[in-house]
Design a protein around this motif. Structure first.
Motif, PDB file in Angstrom:
ATOM      1  N   VAL A   2     -28.493  21.453   2.180  1.00 29.32           N
ATOM      2  CA  VAL A   2     -29.540  22.224   3.216  1.00 29.32           C
ATOM      3  C   VAL A   2     -29.323  21.273   4.545  1.00 29.32           C
ATOM      4  N   GLN A   3     -29.028  21.814   5.554  1.00 30.07           N
ATOM      5  CA  GLN A   3     -29.267  21.019   6.758  1.00 30.07           C
ATOM      6  C   GLN A   3     -30.487  21.655   7.600  1.00 30.07           C
ATOM      7  N   LEU A   4     -31.108  20.590   8.239  1.00 33.40           N
ATOM      8  CA  LEU A   4     -32.526  21.281   9.014  1.00 33.40           C
ATOM      9  C   LEU A   4     -32.369  20.899  10.411  1.00 33.40           C
ATOM     10  N   VAL A   5     -32.730  21.730  11.300  1.00 31.37           N
ATOM     11  CA  VAL A   5     -32.807  21.492  12.762  1.00 31.37           C
ATOM     12  C   VAL A   5     -34.212  21.837  13.220  1.00 31.37           C
ATOM     13  N   GLU A   6     -34.562  20.979  13.990  1.00 31.92           N
ATOM     14  CA  GLU A   6     -35.925  21.168  14.513  1.00 31.92           C
ATOM     15  C   GLU A   6     -35.682  21.655  16.045  1.00 31.92           C
ATOM     16  N   SER A   7     -36.495  22.478  16.596  1.00 30.14           N
ATOM     17  CA  SER A   7     -36.663  22.758  18.069  1.00 30.14           C
ATOM     18  C   SER A   7     -37.974  23.364  18.475  1.00 30.14           C
ATOM     19  N   GLY A   8     -38.196  23.292  19.793  1.00 30.55           N
ATOM     20  CA  GLY A   8     -39.402  23.774  20.361  1.00 30.55           C
ATOM     21  C   GLY A   8     -40.236  22.895  21.003  1.00 30.55           C
ATOM     22  N   GLY A   9     -39.807  21.644  20.831  1.00 33.24           N
ATOM     23  CA  GLY A   9     -40.744  20.603  21.452  1.00 33.24           C
ATOM     24  C   GLY A   9     -40.535  20.652  23.284  1.00 33.24           C
ATOM     25  N   GLY A  10     -41.516  19.878  23.741  1.00 34.48           N
ATOM     26  CA  GLY A  10     -41.460  19.823  25.162  1.00 34.48           C
ATOM     27  C   GLY A  10     -42.447  19.143  25.708  1.00 34.48           C
ATOM     28  N   LEU A  11     -42.894  19.206  27.010  1.00 33.36           N
ATOM     29  CA  LEU A  11     -43.767  18.583  27.765  1.00 33.36           C
ATOM     30  C   LEU A  11     -44.833  19.361  28.148  1.00 33.36           C
ATOM     31  N   VAL A  12     -45.978  19.391  27.526  1.00 27.98           N
ATOM     32  CA  VAL A  12     -47.250  20.151  27.896  1.00 27.98           C
ATOM     33  C   VAL A  12     -48.275  19.410  28.265  1.00 27.98           C
ATOM     34  N   GLN A  13     -49.248  20.167  28.780  1.00 33.32           N
ATOM     35  CA  GLN A  13     -50.748  19.629  29.071  1.00 33.32           C
ATOM     36  C   GLN A  13     -51.565  19.664  28.089  1.00 33.32           C
ATOM     37  N   ALA A  14     -52.624  18.696  28.059  1.00 36.14           N
ATOM     38  CA  ALA A  14     -53.741  18.841  26.909  1.00 36.14           C
ATOM     39  C   ALA A  14     -54.238  20.245  26.985  1.00 36.14           C
ATOM     40  N   GLY A  15     -54.646  21.093  25.755  1.00 38.55           N
ATOM     41  CA  GLY A  15     -55.140  22.130  25.608  1.00 38.55           C
ATOM     42  C   GLY A  15     -53.966  23.232  25.488  1.00 38.55           C
ATOM     43  N   SER A  25     -29.562  25.531   7.598  1.00 37.17           N
ATOM     44  CA  SER A  25     -28.343  26.283   7.526  1.00 37.17           C
ATOM     45  C   SER A  25     -27.729  25.479   6.181  1.00 37.17           C
ATOM     46  N   GLY A  26     -26.646  26.134   5.946  1.00 36.94           N
ATOM     47  CA  GLY A  26     -25.754  25.680   4.863  1.00 36.94           C
ATOM     48  C   GLY A  26     -26.215  26.444   3.469  1.00 36.94           C
ATOM     49  N   ARG A  27     -27.357  26.158   3.152  1.00 35.73           N
ATOM     50  CA  ARG A  27     -27.867  26.790   2.039  1.00 35.73           C
ATOM     51  C   ARG A  27     -29.516  27.312   2.154  1.00 35.73           C
ATOM     52  N   THR A  28     -30.031  28.149   1.577  1.00 38.60           N
ATOM     53  CA  THR A  28     -31.396  28.533   1.864  1.00 38.60           C
ATOM     54  C   THR A  28     -32.238  27.342   1.321  1.00 38.60           C
ATOM     55  N   PHE A  29     -33.494  27.272   1.840  1.00 35.91           N
ATOM     56  CA  PHE A  29     -34.198  26.377   1.414  1.00 35.91           C
ATOM     57  C   PHE A  29     -35.551  26.899   0.477  1.00 35.91           C
ATOM     58  N   GLY A 114     -34.582  16.439   9.598  1.00 35.85           N
ATOM     59  CA  GLY A 114     -33.566  16.864  10.826  1.00 35.85           C
ATOM     60  C   GLY A 114     -33.680  15.693  11.622  1.00 35.85           C
ATOM     61  N   GLN A 115     -33.048  16.193  13.152  1.00 34.99           N
ATOM     62  CA  GLN A 115     -33.101  14.937  13.900  1.00 34.99           C
ATOM     63  C   GLN A 115     -34.293  14.710  14.815  1.00 34.99           C
ATOM     64  N   GLY A 116     -35.241  15.771  14.789  1.00 33.58           N
ATOM     65  CA  GLY A 116     -36.615  15.555  15.354  1.00 33.58           C
ATOM     66  C   GLY A 116     -36.634  16.558  16.761  1.00 33.58           C
TER      67      GLY A 116
END
Length: 123
Positions: A2-15, A25-29, A114-116
């Protein structure tokens, strides 16, 4: 494997809110719990949340209880981390990893990291 890939990070404001994704991917977890961890600059990797492979039970670090929610979508082979009321202390690189079926807060109990994805919260 199983390979894991993270996404969705970013720069946000407090709150603000963010939703991170951990896609397999590769196999189910389905036979693994999934843990989310984060690493702030100059600090060790720390537990954030986990979700069991058996019954979907969840566990959270005290610092995120009531603000973060972990959920898994088996059909999409994806685990999400919904983060709300973000503050500067939530800044760091967020990683997901495979853990023992009932979940664990220990870094050493996880593998297949994952890579973070970077989350930066400005105050």
């Amino acid at each position: 494997q199983v390979q894991l890939v993270e996404s969705g990070g970013g720069l946000v404001q407090a709150g603000d809110s963010l939703r991170l994704s951990c896609a397999a991917s590769g196999r189910t977890f389905e036979h693994y719990a999934i843990g989310w961890f984060r690493q702030a600059p100059g600090k060790e990797r720390a537990f954030v949340a986990s979700i069991s492979a058996i019954d979907g039970s969840t566990d959270y670090a005290d610092s995120v209880k009531g603000r973060f929610t972990i959920a898994r979508d088996s059909a999409k082979n994806t685990v999400y981390l919904q983060m709300t009321s973000l503050n500067a202390e939530d800044t760091g690189i967020y990683y997901c990893a495979l853990g023992p079926v009932f979940g664990s807060p220990l870094v050493s109990a996880h593998h297949g990291w994952g890579q973070g994805t970077q989350v930066t919260v400005s105050s």
